[in-house]
Design a protein around this motif. Structure first.
Motif, PDB file in Angstrom:
ATOM      1  N   MET A   1       0.769  -1.174  -0.086  1.00 32.70           N
ATOM      2  CA  MET A   1       0.174  -0.017   0.091  1.00 32.70           C
ATOM      3  C   MET A   1       0.732   1.364   0.102  1.00 32.70           C
ATOM      4  O   MET A   1       0.452   2.270  -0.650  1.00 32.70           O
ATOM      5  N   LEU A   2       2.004   1.128   0.933  1.00 33.81           N
ATOM      6  CA  LEU A   2       2.785   2.452   0.623  1.00 33.81           C
ATOM      7  C   LEU A   2       3.575   2.564  -0.726  1.00 33.81           C
ATOM      8  O   LEU A   2       3.848   3.550  -1.118  1.00 33.81           O
ATOM      9  N   ARG A   3       3.844   1.484  -1.414  1.00 32.88           N
ATOM     10  CA  ARG A   3       4.423   1.608  -2.673  1.00 32.88           C
ATOM     11  C   ARG A   3       3.205   2.172  -3.763  1.00 32.88           C
ATOM     12  O   ARG A   3       3.647   3.221  -4.588  1.00 32.88           O
ATOM     13  N   LEU A   4       2.006   2.020  -3.464  1.00 34.37           N
ATOM     14  CA  LEU A   4       1.283   2.655  -4.322  1.00 34.37           C
ATOM     15  C   LEU A   4       1.171   4.089  -3.959  1.00 34.37           C
ATOM     16  O   LEU A   4       0.788   4.951  -4.896  1.00 34.37           O
ATOM     17  N   ALA A   5       1.161   4.547  -2.757  1.00 32.42           N
ATOM     18  CA  ALA A   5       1.205   5.849  -2.257  1.00 32.42           C
ATOM     19  C   ALA A   5       2.251   6.782  -2.749  1.00 32.42           C
ATOM     20  O   ALA A   5       2.176   7.735  -3.233  1.00 32.42           O
ATOM     21  N   LEU A   6       3.370   6.098  -2.745  1.00 31.42           N
ATOM     22  CA  LEU A   6       4.685   6.285  -3.209  1.00 31.42           C
ATOM     23  C   LEU A   6       4.567   6.733  -4.848  1.00 31.42           C
ATOM     24  O   LEU A   6       4.983   7.675  -5.505  1.00 31.42           O
ATOM     25  N   PHE A   7       4.055   5.812  -5.572  1.00 32.29           N
ATOM     26  CA  PHE A   7       3.721   5.910  -6.996  1.00 32.29           C
ATOM     27  C   PHE A   7       2.743   7.185  -7.261  1.00 32.29           C
ATOM     28  O   PHE A   7       3.002   8.014  -8.137  1.00 32.29           O
ATOM     29  N   PHE A   8       1.612   7.137  -6.459  1.00 33.32           N
ATOM     30  CA  PHE A   8       0.876   8.392  -6.819  1.00 33.32           C
ATOM     31  C   PHE A   8       1.581   9.801  -6.545  1.00 33.32           C
ATOM     32  O   PHE A   8       1.233  10.764  -7.040  1.00 33.32           O
ATOM     33  N   LEU A   9       2.358   9.779  -5.397  1.00 35.31           N
ATOM     34  CA  LEU A   9       3.275  10.943  -5.099  1.00 35.31           C
ATOM     35  C   LEU A   9       4.068  11.217  -6.363  1.00 35.31           C
ATOM     36  O   LEU A   9       4.171  12.324  -6.786  1.00 35.31           O
ATOM     37  N   ILE A  10       4.828  10.224  -6.766  1.00 34.96           N
ATOM     38  CA  ILE A  10       5.687  10.657  -8.195  1.00 34.96           C
ATOM     39  C   ILE A  10       4.856  11.026  -9.078  1.00 34.96           C
ATOM     40  O   ILE A  10       5.359  12.194  -9.746  1.00 34.96           O
TER      41      ILE A  10
ATOM     42  N   ILE B   1      -4.235   5.395   5.455  1.00 27.86           N
ATOM     43  CA  ILE B   1      -4.905   4.127   5.429  1.00 27.86           C
ATOM     44  C   ILE B   1      -3.646   2.929   5.838  1.00 27.86           C
ATOM     45  O   ILE B   1      -3.916   2.049   6.843  1.00 27.86           O
ATOM     46  N   ALA B   2      -2.389   3.143   5.290  1.00 26.43           N
ATOM     47  CA  ALA B   2      -1.555   2.229   5.643  1.00 26.43           C
ATOM     48  C   ALA B   2      -0.850   2.456   7.344  1.00 26.43           C
ATOM     49  O   ALA B   2      -0.573   1.511   7.800  1.00 26.43           O
ATOM     50  N   ILE B   3      -1.028   3.771   7.575  1.00 26.80           N
ATOM     51  CA  ILE B   3      -0.704   4.049   8.741  1.00 26.80           C
ATOM     52  C   ILE B   3      -1.597   3.419   9.869  1.00 26.80           C
ATOM     53  O   ILE B   3      -1.196   2.926  10.724  1.00 26.80           O
ATOM     54  N   VAL B   4      -2.866   3.491   9.512  1.00 29.79           N
ATOM     55  CA  VAL B   4      -3.899   3.011  10.545  1.00 29.79           C
ATOM     56  C   VAL B   4      -3.847   1.351  10.567  1.00 29.79           C
ATOM     57  O   VAL B   4      -3.740   0.848  11.537  1.00 29.79           O
ATOM     58  N   ILE B   5      -3.363   0.738   9.517  1.00 32.18           N
ATOM     59  CA  ILE B   5      -3.422  -0.782   9.448  1.00 32.18           C
ATOM     60  C   ILE B   5      -2.191  -0.877  10.192  1.00 32.18           C
ATOM     61  O   ILE B   5      -1.964  -2.077  11.056  1.00 32.18           O
ATOM     62  N   CYS B   6      -0.784  -0.210  10.192  1.00 29.49           N
ATOM     63  CA  CYS B   6       0.196  -0.354  10.792  1.00 29.49           C
ATOM     64  C   CYS B   6      -0.148  -0.508  12.355  1.00 29.49           C
ATOM     65  O   CYS B   6       0.569  -1.112  13.025  1.00 29.49           O
ATOM     66  N   VAL B   7      -0.794   0.599  12.798  1.00 24.55           N
ATOM     67  CA  VAL B   7      -1.106   0.866  14.266  1.00 24.55           C
ATOM     68  C   VAL B   7      -1.852  -0.191  14.648  1.00 24.55           C
ATOM     69  O   VAL B   7      -1.777  -0.778  15.726  1.00 24.55           O
TER      70      VAL B   7
END
Length: 59
Positions: A1-10, A37-43
């Motif tokens: 999920m963080l990869r997808l967030a990084l993709f959208f950021l780029i 969403i990734a942060i919430v899942i991690c917590v």
């Protein structure tokens, strides 16, 4: 999920550099949503590990 967030950021940064403001803001919004969403899942998973829920606890 963080990869997808990084993709959208780029995508947002590249679109912003080329002057596509609408696409840039939409991609940045998606990146922000996916990041939170990734942060919430991690917590949630961290709390579950702390209270001992899971296969490793032996229950």
């Amino acid at each position: 999920m963080l990869r997808l967030a990084l993709f959208f950021l780029i995508i947002s940064i590249i679109a912003g550099l080329f002057g596509f403001g609408g696409i840039s803001s939409a991609a940045a919004g998606m990146a922000k949503i996916l990041f939170f969403i990734a942060i919430v899942i991690c917590v949630v998973l961290f709390v579950l590990v702390l209270i001992g829920v899971g296969a490793a606890s032996g229950r």
